[in-house]
Design an enzyme around this catalytic site. Structure first.
Site, PDB file in Angstrom:
ATOM      1  N   ARG A 528       0.836  -1.204   0.000  1.00  0.00           N
ATOM      2  CA  ARG A 528       0.000   0.000   0.000  1.00  0.00           C
ATOM      3  C   ARG A 528       0.870   1.253   0.000  1.00  0.00           C
ATOM      4  O   ARG A 528       1.931   1.289   0.619  1.00  0.00           O
ATOM      5  CB  ARG A 528      -0.888   0.029   1.245  1.00  0.00           C
ATOM      6  CG  ARG A 528      -1.912  -1.066   1.367  1.00  0.00           C
ATOM      7  CD  ARG A 528      -3.029  -1.040   0.384  1.00  0.00           C
ATOM      8  NE  ARG A 528      -3.794   0.178   0.328  1.00  0.00           N
ATOM      9  CZ  ARG A 528      -4.993   0.268  -0.273  1.00  0.00           C
ATOM     10  NH1 ARG A 528      -5.557  -0.789  -0.843  1.00  0.00           N
ATOM     11  NH2 ARG A 528      -5.626   1.405  -0.321  1.00  0.00           N
ATOM     12  N   VAL A 529       0.371   2.264  -0.678  1.00  0.00           N
ATOM     13  CA  VAL A 529       1.075   3.545  -0.654  1.00  0.00           C
ATOM     14  C   VAL A 529       0.317   4.546   0.224  1.00  0.00           C
ATOM     15  O   VAL A 529       0.666   5.699   0.300  1.00  0.00           O
ATOM     16  CB  VAL A 529       1.243   4.124  -2.075  1.00  0.00           C
ATOM     17  CG1 VAL A 529       2.188   3.243  -2.891  1.00  0.00           C
ATOM     18  CG2 VAL A 529      -0.107   4.263  -2.787  1.00  0.00           C
ATOM     19  N   ASP A 530      -0.769   4.080   0.858  1.00  0.00           N
ATOM     20  CA  ASP A 530      -1.531   4.978   1.735  1.00  0.00           C
ATOM     21  C   ASP A 530      -1.499   4.417   3.155  1.00  0.00           C
ATOM     22  O   ASP A 530      -0.699   3.552   3.464  1.00  0.00           O
ATOM     23  CB  ASP A 530      -2.965   5.135   1.222  1.00  0.00           C
ATOM     24  CG  ASP A 530      -3.639   3.779   1.037  1.00  0.00           C
ATOM     25  OD1 ASP A 530      -3.098   2.763   1.533  1.00  0.00           O
ATOM     26  OD2 ASP A 530      -4.704   3.737   0.406  1.00  0.00           O
ATOM     27  N   ASP A 531      -2.369   4.920   4.024  1.00  0.00           N
ATOM     28  CA  ASP A 531      -2.318   4.496   5.416  1.00  0.00           C
ATOM     29  C   ASP A 531      -3.233   3.315   5.686  1.00  0.00           C
ATOM     30  O   ASP A 531      -4.003   3.309   6.646  1.00  0.00           O
ATOM     31  CB  ASP A 531      -2.642   5.685   6.333  1.00  0.00           C
ATOM     32  CG  ASP A 531      -1.526   6.709   6.282  1.00  0.00           C
ATOM     33  OD1 ASP A 531      -0.368   6.277   6.114  1.00  0.00           O
ATOM     34  OD2 ASP A 531      -1.800   7.916   6.378  1.00  0.00           O
ATOM     35  N   ILE A 532      -3.174   2.335   4.823  1.00  0.00           N
ATOM     36  CA  ILE A 532      -3.935   1.111   5.069  1.00  0.00           C
ATOM     37  C   ILE A 532      -2.942  -0.004   5.353  1.00  0.00           C
ATOM     38  O   ILE A 532      -1.927  -0.126   4.672  1.00  0.00           O
ATOM     39  CB  ILE A 532      -4.842   0.768   3.877  1.00  0.00           C
ATOM     40  CG1 ILE A 532      -5.942   1.831   3.776  1.00  0.00           C
ATOM     41  CG2 ILE A 532      -5.450  -0.618   4.039  1.00  0.00           C
ATOM     42  CD1 ILE A 532      -6.923   1.610   2.682  1.00  0.00           C
TER      43      ILE A 532
END
Ligand code: 6R9
Length: 664
Positions: A528-532
């Site tokens: 993931r590149v996000d906050d997941i």
């Protein structure tokens, strides 16, 4: 030597076709020809496939306008439950087994045929209608993996209602949040279930959720209560709330066995499934009827090379998208026979999963890397003893990246080097497999690589400026143009859907994952590149866990990151700053973890709670997670110089304080 994701790839030849029949994709050329057509003329491609299903044309449905819009044969009407059940029964297959239902306790088995399932679905449809459920109403299902769950999902579909399945591991608070957001008036719940050694009283959790929802201003009118044969229940008649709670068995027995099909517009919502986003509360991802139906069915057919008579087994729970697309919908829409397992893969012994495969002669197994890692080394599957993969032909994995060691064990030991491994990359939002190697004879598999896009999926990589990366390279994984099972909206908040998925780079669907394209044009997911975060294949938003942590009165601020874990893939590590004057203690740590269990569920409770005197922040107030990730990964041995540039922090001394607080 075990290969690593980035090393030159050892070719893993898929053995010559074992299948007793011609595979659906006999060669790579066949895949390329179909893929090319799916991109060049998507309407014709999907229309031809759709024509194998039952539709009613003519509809006055008017697709809502919007900047982000996918619609699939909007001029037709259909019904997914009809296509999953009645279509097979009319073709004379009513006696075919739909589910071999395997209970938590070994030996507790039920067999459900297509005719049996259709009968329960019709009666349940009438039970729901009698409770006022109409086309478009949401019904929440809080149930374990027993045949009543797919039956309830299909009963909703039959009458045009929209189901929202909530995973049985979610807490009362989390369930209440979903009930309130979806405005469901009816909840279907199972009284109690066995999961491994544990008995979980689901109805008690749901009762509490209904209270919480009521306090928030939303009253659930009816709760339909099912029982799992053999599960010990603490609740009895007295726990049934008069006027609200209904006994499933009684209601279904009394209901009419004829239930009129609600033919709905192709774009009518089929279900809402809540999933973690990178910000705030979970999003209710809405899937449509026609496009989802055709895509779930087609991916199932090709990815698993399913043929009539095969036995398919997915270990996924219907509380997640995998259970929707590859337990309830994909398989039944193909007239498949499958194993439905209520329990956990290692109960009562780590050999359970292999025993189930052997007992039912499973041909396609679909599970998660976390399960593979947990079983690896614990109990050799029977085929490791005699060198035969018995009936297994296709081994699927889903939910998180699979490390090459786990892949090799799956391939060599579980599959005895005779099975295709399909590492399926997809998301709640994509509705079905978006990229996966397909079981094509002679295809050179690559351990840990999702390889190629499914029909209709145009994958691309973007750099940070939104320019497409050509050829070999790495970037943000996006999908260009629509595909039939693309999410249609976020329940009750279309703006959030446009912003979250299409806001940053208009015209591209942002997956939130990064990927690398190799010289052969194959895709490798890099995370993931996000906050997941992804713990045991469970998708968890850091923001959700942080909000749960700060609910505790002693917590001033919290930041959650993940650290690598040998079995779970990732595990949660929380940095917690306490309110002034509060003393840190072991009891407080336990209380804080309990707070997350209550708010979300046990699977989201952090493994580690690090007392942080303060959190490292930039001048704009953003927590620098990069630093926290390094501290969490490095543990007490982390040195300041390992942390990279800390000069943009408002107060760089915060870092020293964090390094001083290990083990406190
Ligand atoms: C189906 C499902 C989606 C996220 C996704 C990605 C990760 C899923 C993967 C994988 C690498 C695979 N993911 N499958 N990463 N290889 N084969 O899991 O849906 O719960 O929405 O999670 O899971 O990060 O973006 P969902």
């Amino acid at each position: 030597m075990a290969p690593t994701a980035c090393a030159p790839l050892p070719a893993q030849p898929v053995p010559p076709p074992v299948p007793p029949h011609e595979p659906h994709l006999p060669s790579l050329a066949a895949y390329h020809a179909l893929y090319a057509r799916s991109i060049a003329d998507p309407s014709a491609f999907w229309r031809d496939i759709a024509d194998e299903f039952t539709w009613h044309s003519k509809s006055n449905f008017d697709p809502a306008a919007g900047p982000v819009h996918v619609s699939f044969l909007p001029d037709r009407r259909t019904n997914v439950a009809y296509n999953a059940l009645d279509r097979w029964i009319s073709a004379g297959h009513g006696a075919r087994v739909a589910f071999y239902a395997e209970g938590n306790e070994p030996g507790r088995r039920r067999v459900v045929t297509y005719a049996d399932l259709a009968d329960s679905v019709a009666r349940m449809g009438n039970v729901l209608r009698a409770r006022g459920v109409r086309k478009g109403d949401v019904v929440v299902l809080y149930m374990p993996m027993v045949p009543e769950l797919p039956a309830a999902m299909l009963a909703c579909a039959r009458i045009g209602a929209v189901h929202s399945v909530v995973f049985g591991g979610f807490s009362s608070e989390a369930l209440a949040g979903r009930i309130v957001d979806s405005k469901a008036n009816v909840v279907v719940v199972t009284e109690a279930i066995g999961r491994g050694k544990k008995q979980i009283q689901l109805k008690a959790i749901a009762d509490r959720a209904l209270e919480i929802a009521e306090a928030a201003g939303h009253r659930v009118e009816h709760q339909i209560v099912t029982k799992v044969p053999g599960a010990e229940s603490v609740s009895d008649e007295a726990c049934m709330v008069a006027g609200r709670d209904v006994d499933w068995d009684e209601a279904v027995r009394e209901a009419d066995a004829e239930c009129e099909v609600e033919w709905v517009e192709s774009e009518h919502p089929l279900f809402v499934l809540y999933t973690s986003g990178s910000t705030g509360k979970p999003k209710g991802v809405v899937h449509s009827t026609g496009g989802y139906m055709v895509y779930a069915a087609t991916t199932f057919k090709y990815t698993f090379d399913y043929h009539e008579g095969d036995v398919f087994f997915s270990t996924s729970d219907c509380g997640w998208i995998t259970g929707h697309s590859y337990v309830t919908y994909g398989p039944l829409l193909n007239g498949a026979t499958q194993v439905l397992y209520e329990g956990v893969p290692n109960y009562p012994t780590p050999a359970r999963l292999w025993e189930i495969c052997e007992h039912y002669g499973v041909n396609q197994l679909y599970t998660a890397p976390t399960v593979i890692r947990a079983l690896k080394g614990a109990a050799p599957p029977p085929q490791a003893r005699d060198g035969k993969a018995e009936a297994l032909r296709v081994l699927g994995t889903v939910g998180e990246p699979i490390n090459p060691e786990a892949w090799m064990w799956y391939y060599e030991v579980v599959g005895a080097r005779r099975c295709a491994i399909v590492d399926t990359w997809w998301q709640t939002e994509t509705g079905g497999h978006a990229m996966t190697p397909l079981p094509i004879p002679g295809l050179q598999m690559k351990p840990g690589c999702a390889m190629m896009p499914f029909f209709g999926i145009q994958a691309a990589l973007l750099n940070g400026d939104g320019a497409e990366v050509e050829g070999e390279g790495e970037g943000l994984l996006v999908i260009k143009s629509g595909w039939p099972a693309a999410l249609r909206t976020v329940y009750g908040d279309h703006g959030r859907m446009e912003e979250a998925y299409f806001g940053r780079f208009p015209g591209y669907y942002m997956t939130g994952d990064g990927a690398r394209r190799d010289a052969d044009g194959h895709y490798w997911l890099t995370g993931r590149v996000d906050d997941i975060l992804n713990v045991s294949g469970h998708r968890i938003g850091t923001a959700e866990v942080e909000s749960a942590l700060v609910l505790h009165h002693a917590v001033a601020e919290a930041a959650v990151v993940s650290v690598g874990h040998a079995v779970k893939g990732e595990s949660l590590y929380a940095f917690v700053s306490l309110m002034g004057g509060v003393e840190a203690s072991g009891d407080l740590r336990a209380e804080i973890r309990a707070c997350v269990r209550n708010e979300i569920g046990a699977f989201a409770a952090p493994d580690a709670v690090h007392w942080a005197p303060a959190l490292p922040k930039t001048r704009s107030g953003k927590i620098m997670r990069r630093i926290l990730r390094k501290i969490a990964a490095g543990g007490a041995r982390t040195r300041r110089e390992d942390l990279g540039d800390t000069s943009t922090l408002t107060d760089p001394s915060v870092v020293d304080a964090l390094l001083d607080t290990f083990g406190k």
